[in-house]
Scaffold this motif. Structure first.
Motif, short mmCIF file in Angstrom:
data_model
loop_
_atom_site.label_atom_id
_atom_site.label_comp_id
_atom_site.label_asym_id
_atom_site.label_seq_id
_atom_site.Cartn_x
_atom_site.Cartn_y
_atom_site.Cartn_z
N TYR A 111 0.86 -1.10 0.25
CA TYR A 111 -0.02 0.17 0.15
C TYR A 111 0.93 1.21 0.18
CZ TYR A 111 1.09 -0.54 4.97
OH TYR A 111 1.70 -0.68 6.18
N SER A 115 6.07 0.59 4.88
CA SER A 115 7.51 0.77 5.27
C SER A 115 7.66 -0.24 6.56
CB SER A 115 7.72 2.25 5.68
OG SER A 115 8.84 2.30 6.41
N ASP A 117 9.03 -0.68 10.30
CA ASP A 117 9.36 0.27 11.15
C ASP A 117 10.46 -0.43 12.00
OD1 ASP A 117 8.14 -1.76 12.83
OD2 ASP A 117 6.46 -0.32 13.41
N THR A 251 -7.53 2.46 12.00
CA THR A 251 -6.20 3.57 12.17
C THR A 251 -4.97 2.83 13.05
OG1 THR A 251 -7.36 4.27 14.41
CG2 THR A 251 -7.50 5.66 12.38
N GLY A 252 -4.85 1.41 12.61
CA GLY A 252 -3.59 0.91 13.01
C GLY A 252 -2.54 1.22 12.28
N ALA A 253 -1.33 0.25 12.48
CA ALA A 253 -0.12 0.67 12.02
C ALA A 253 -0.14 0.97 10.38
CB ALA A 253 0.98 -0.46 12.26
N THR A 254 -0.98 0.11 9.70
CA THR A 254 -1.13 0.27 8.23
C THR A 254 -1.57 1.30 8.00
OG1 THR A 254 -1.32 -2.26 8.16
CG2 THR A 254 -2.10 -0.77 6.22
N ARG A 274 -11.67 3.99 15.36
CA ARG A 274 -12.25 3.52 16.80
C ARG A 274 -11.29 3.67 17.79
NH1 ARG A 274 -14.48 -2.83 16.40
NH2 ARG A 274 -12.16 -3.11 16.59
N THR A 275 -10.11 3.34 17.66
CA THR A 275 -9.05 3.48 18.83
C THR A 275 -7.87 4.06 18.00
OG1 THR A 275 -9.81 1.36 19.67
CG2 THR A 275 -7.72 2.42 20.45
N LYS A 419 -0.78 -2.13 22.14
CA LYS A 419 -1.12 -2.00 20.59
C LYS A 419 0.45 -1.99 20.12
CE LYS A 419 -5.97 -0.85 19.76
NZ LYS A 419 -6.20 -2.07 19.15
N VAL A 446 -17.41 1.84 13.36
CA VAL A 446 -18.61 2.03 12.36
C VAL A 446 -19.55 1.42 12.70
CG1 VAL A 446 -19.02 1.84 10.04
CG2 VAL A 446 -16.68 2.73 10.65
N GLY A 471 -6.86 -4.93 9.25
CA GLY A 471 -5.98 -5.95 9.71
C GLY A 471 -6.20 -7.53 9.27
N TYR A 588 -5.82 -7.32 18.30
CA TYR A 588 -5.37 -8.73 18.35
C TYR A 588 -4.35 -9.22 19.25
CZ TYR A 588 -0.98 -7.54 15.46
OH TYR A 588 0.25 -7.42 15.29
P1 NDP Z 1 -4.53 -3.69 12.97
O1 NDP Z 1 -5.19 -4.78 13.43
O2 NDP Z 1 -3.33 -3.09 13.84
O3 NDP Z 1 -5.54 -2.61 12.88
C1 NDP Z 1 -6.88 -2.53 12.50
C2 NDP Z 1 -7.75 -1.54 12.57
O4 NDP Z 1 -8.98 -1.47 12.12
C3 NDP Z 1 -7.70 -1.01 14.15
O5 NDP Z 1 -7.61 0.53 14.07
C4 NDP Z 1 -9.18 -1.25 14.47
O6 NDP Z 1 -9.63 -0.58 15.59
C5 NDP Z 1 -9.67 -0.89 13.09
N1 NDP Z 1 -11.07 -1.45 13.17
C6 NDP Z 1 -11.69 -2.71 13.24
N2 NDP Z 1 -12.95 -2.95 13.29
C7 NDP Z 1 -13.25 -1.61 13.07
C8 NDP Z 1 -14.69 -0.91 12.75
N3 NDP Z 1 -15.75 -1.88 12.86
N4 NDP Z 1 -14.80 0.24 12.78
C9 NDP Z 1 -13.62 1.02 12.88
N5 NDP Z 1 -12.57 0.64 12.88
C10 NDP Z 1 -12.34 -0.78 13.05
O7 NDP Z 1 -4.07 -3.90 11.32
P2 NDP Z 1 -3.04 -3.13 10.45
O8 NDP Z 1 -2.98 -3.81 9.29
O9 NDP Z 1 -3.13 -1.94 10.95
O10 NDP Z 1 -1.58 -3.85 11.30
C11 NDP Z 1 -1.73 -4.99 11.58
C12 NDP Z 1 -0.16 -5.61 11.88
O11 NDP Z 1 0.81 -5.41 10.80
C13 NDP Z 1 0.58 -4.49 12.70
O12 NDP Z 1 0.37 -4.71 14.13
C14 NDP Z 1 1.92 -5.01 12.83
O13 NDP Z 1 2.50 -6.06 13.36
C15 NDP Z 1 2.00 -4.97 11.20
N6 NDP Z 1 2.51 -3.84 10.47
C16 NDP Z 1 3.89 -3.45 10.54
C17 NDP Z 1 4.34 -2.64 10.11
C18 NDP Z 1 5.71 -2.04 10.14
O14 NDP Z 1 6.22 -1.13 10.00
N7 NDP Z 1 6.65 -3.19 10.18
C19 NDP Z 1 3.56 -1.47 9.18
C20 NDP Z 1 2.09 -1.94 9.15
C21 NDP Z 1 1.60 -3.01 9.99
P3 NDP Z 1 -9.25 -1.02 17.17
O15 NDP Z 1 -7.99 -0.61 17.31
O16 NDP Z 1 -10.36 -0.51 17.85
O17 NDP Z 1 -9.58 -2.57 17.26
#
Ligand code: NDP
Length: 631
Positions: A111, A115, A117, A251-254, A274-275, A419, A446, A471, A588
């Motif tokens: 995407y 990158s 981290d 709003t996770g790492a991705t 959400r968080t 997280k 949502v 995620g 997770y």
């Molecule tokens: P995550 O599981 O970390 O994030 C998913 C996001 O979706 C969270 O913000 C979650 O909120 C949100 N979400 C889920 N359901 C809903 C909903 N119903 N409404 C609104 N928001 C929702 O996935 P990512 O793809 O961001 O990251 C996964 C992993 O990949 C990371 O933890 C990391 O290990 C790895 N990664 C590593 C990177 C690196 O630099 N090496 C870069 C990117 C990813 P909520 O937090 O409330 O659950």
């Protein structure tokens, strides 16, 4: 902790009030359905896992072949397994990969802004052997994929690879002592050994929100980025979005990495939160070629060992990497060490236990109580260090984001390692743009999708496109996540074997699954630098297979006793993280807040460095202890 008003004034925050705030924020987010809030990407949703990166579909006849080693997965784990096997002289290999190229997680997650981290000098394996010089301290998706290609060329992996091929089943044939591997291209591959390196975060998940199948606009998951729709590439420049209204869910790492690029490209961007993530400073830097090319041999192993030592609390005198990760762990473990009782005191406690049985009992009891108090106190000290760190993270939101209510929404109220911590120098700044709206769902997520858009708190946000940054599956059944069945002796499946908890020897072998090697962190060494642990898995696997060949053996299986003993070791060593996990905001890392702590389902608790030393010693002994061997 009972902090007085003066302490709070000195600290600049009230720990009791913060702890209570964290609890309130967590409770808001706990959902009774836990992991079931997500829908599986199968059936109607299977298009979300189609490969958008295929340059051209490969057309070939089904393959019927026999090899020495079949490797499932063409990511870093599979490539490292192949590289170390080849270095050990085992060249009759087949590597099966569903993508169109090597890279695994990096193949799929390209995407915009993707990158790593973790510092590239520790993350990219075999740098000394390939002579590759990463361009920056933190590598990006394009360079990582380039490097995967370089590894594949260096170790001649293209000739061994079946790309665009999905394994459906691996089945043990006791009579012939072979694994049968079947695929979606009707291949039938017979292999003496099999390596499962299918990646822990490989199956995308979607939120099971009402109306998810109703939206009529465009949708995709971040791990299958639709550049045909957005324009641009992993470095950004999303030039087809200028007239589009785009929603990002998550709003996770991705999301943190792709949102700044979406904001630059899209006409209008809505970020549904959400968080909030914790966003620390990135401070990426170009590599100084003079520095990297003048390092003494063995530098990469020393550097990654130093990094992981710091990350797991092993005392080291220097910090070679010096970034946000090591700073955070230095602070946390530094606090812990301040608490350690002097050595003479520990010796006295131990000596007290050596006299009469009563004294022995009292001495031991006292020892345990004192140790427990040390632990309790240390835990509180660590909590304090965590509060301090997170206060700085929250202050950063205040200093960067102009609108104070938006800044407040972007502040994470949980402990830093609840997280994945994020490091970014443009994400928070994005919310100062006029075309970007943060939709803070205040922990609820949502609400629904309509034909036209996304609903939060009864308000509909009309958009052209919804991007799921939601995620990957964690904690679901092994076969569901890896996408194929593993059938061992007498028809036993891994899902059946592990339904009540993991059981392995060294995390690599499982009784009932001879001649197979499972790569992954459970019951094994867990590293922040995931490639480091995979490299060690690969070294161990190559050593064992080489030894079997040298000794004329054809069947290897973990003995019952060895597996049982290893599970006991893992349970005994399991870190006491249950309370910590329970206090965390859902995600997770803690099974969406429904913590079902099974100590055997965790990593080796002595930390990765200790685990790698155990493996090294085991190899040096040369006895293949714990393995049942047959000619
Ligand atoms: P995550 O599981 O970390 O994030 C998913 C996001 O979706 C969270 O913000 C979650 O909120 C949100 N979400 C889920 N359901 C809903 C909903 N119903 N409404 C609104 N928001 C929702 O996935 P990512 O793809 O961001 O990251 C996964 C992993 O990949 C990371 O933890 C990391 O290990 C790895 N990664 C590593 C990177 C690196 O630099 N090496 C870069 C990117 C990813 P909520 O937090 O409330 O659950």
């Amino acid at each position: 902790m009972n902090v007085s008003a003066t302490d709070s004034a000195v600290l600049g925050f009230d720990p009791d009030a913060l702890r209570e705030k964290y609890r309130i924020e967590r409770d808001k987010r706990i959902r009774p359905e836990g992991n079931d809030q997500y829908v599986e990407v199968s059936g109607d949703f299977s298009r979300y896992v189609d490969d958008p990166y295929v340059a051209g579909a490969i057309s070939r006849e089904p393959l019927v072949a026999e090899v020495e080693v079949a490797i499932v997965g063409g990511g870093f784990g599979g490539m490292l397994a192949a590289a170390h096997l080849k270095k050990a002289g085992i060249t009759d290999i087949i590597l099966i990969e569903k993508g169109s190229g090597f890279g695994g997680t990096w193949y799929w997650n390209r995407y915009p802004g993707a990158s790593c981290d973790i510092e590239s000098y520790v993350y990219l394996p075999l740098l000394e052997e390939t002579g590759f010089v990463p361009r920056q301290k933190y590598t990006d998706a394009r360079e990582t994929l380039e490097y995967c290609e370089l590894l594949a060329n260096t170790y001649g992996l293209h000739d061994d690879a079946l790309l665009q091929t999905q394994v459906l089943e691996t089945r043990w044939d006791e009579k012939n002592r072979r694994w049968w591997v079947t695929t979606d291209r009707s291949d039938k591959i017979k292999a003496r050994f099999i390596v499962h390196s299918n990646g822990p975060l490989n199956r995308p998940k979607l939120p099971g929100i009402e109306g998810i199948d109703r939206f009529l606009g465009h949708t995709f998951h971040t791990s299958r980025w639709d550049y045909a729709y957005t324009g641009g590439d992993s470095s950004g420049n999303l030039n087809r979005l200028a007239d589009k209204r785009v929603a990002v869910i998550g709003t996770g790492a991705t999301a943190v990495q792709c949102v700044p690029h979406l904001a630059k490209g899209a006409g209008r961007l809505f970020v549904f939160q959400r968080t909030p993530s914790s966003i620390d400073v990135r401070n990426n830097q170009p590599t100084d070629p003079d520095w990297i090319t003048t390092q003494a041999p063995g530098w990469q192993d020393r550097r990654r060992t130093n990094f992981e030592s710091l990350m797991s609390g092993v005392p080291v005198t220097e910090d070679l990497v010096g970034d946000g990760w090591t700073e955070a762990f230095r602070d946390l473990f530094g606090r812990l060490r301040e608490q350690a009782p002097p050595k003479w005191r520990l010796a006295l406690w131990a000596a007290q236990g050596l006299f009469s049985p009563r004294r022995r009992e009292r001495g031991l009891k006292q020892y345990l109580i004192d140790r427990a108090m040390v632990y309790m106190d240390a835990a509180k000290k660590m909590e304090l260090a965590d509060f301090e760190k997170m206060e700085k993270i929250r202050a950063r939101a205040d200093s960067v984001v102009q609108d104070q209510s938006v800044a407040e929404s972007l502040k994470p109220y949980y402990r830093q390692f609840c997280k994945r911590p994020c490091f970014h120098d443009e994400y928070l700044q994005t919310f100062n743009r006029d075309n970007v709206t943060l939709v803070d769902t205040e922990g609820r997520g949502v609400e629904a999708f309509t034909e036209k858009g996304v609903v939060v708190a009864g308000r509909e946000y009309e958009v052209d496109c919804i991007i799921f940054a939601t995620g990957f599956e964690v904690g679901t059944d092994y076969s569901r996540r890896c996408g194929y069945a593993v059938v061992g002796v007498d028809g036993l499946t891994v899902s059946e074997k592990w339904q009540d908890g993991m059981a392995t020897f060294h995390g690599l072998h499982a009784r009932g699954f001879p001649n197979s090697f499972f790569f992954g962190p459970i019951q094994s060494g867990f590293t922040a630098t995931f490639t480091f642990a995979l490299d060690e898995n690969a070294i161990q696997t190559a050593y064992i297979i080489e030894q079997l060949k040298v000794r004329g053996l054809t069947r290897v299986e973990a003995s019952n006793a060895a597996e049982k003993k290893w599970v006991e070791t893992v349970v005994k060593k399991a870190r006491l993280t249950e309370d910590f996990q329970k206090s965390c905001t859902p995600g997770y890392y803690n099974n969406e807040g429904h913590v079902q702590f099974k100590p055997q389902n965790t990593f080796y608790g002595g930390g990765p460095i200790e685990f790698f030393q155990i493996m090294k010693k085991w190899r040096a002994q040369g006895k293949l202890e714990g393995l049942e061997l047959k000619a």
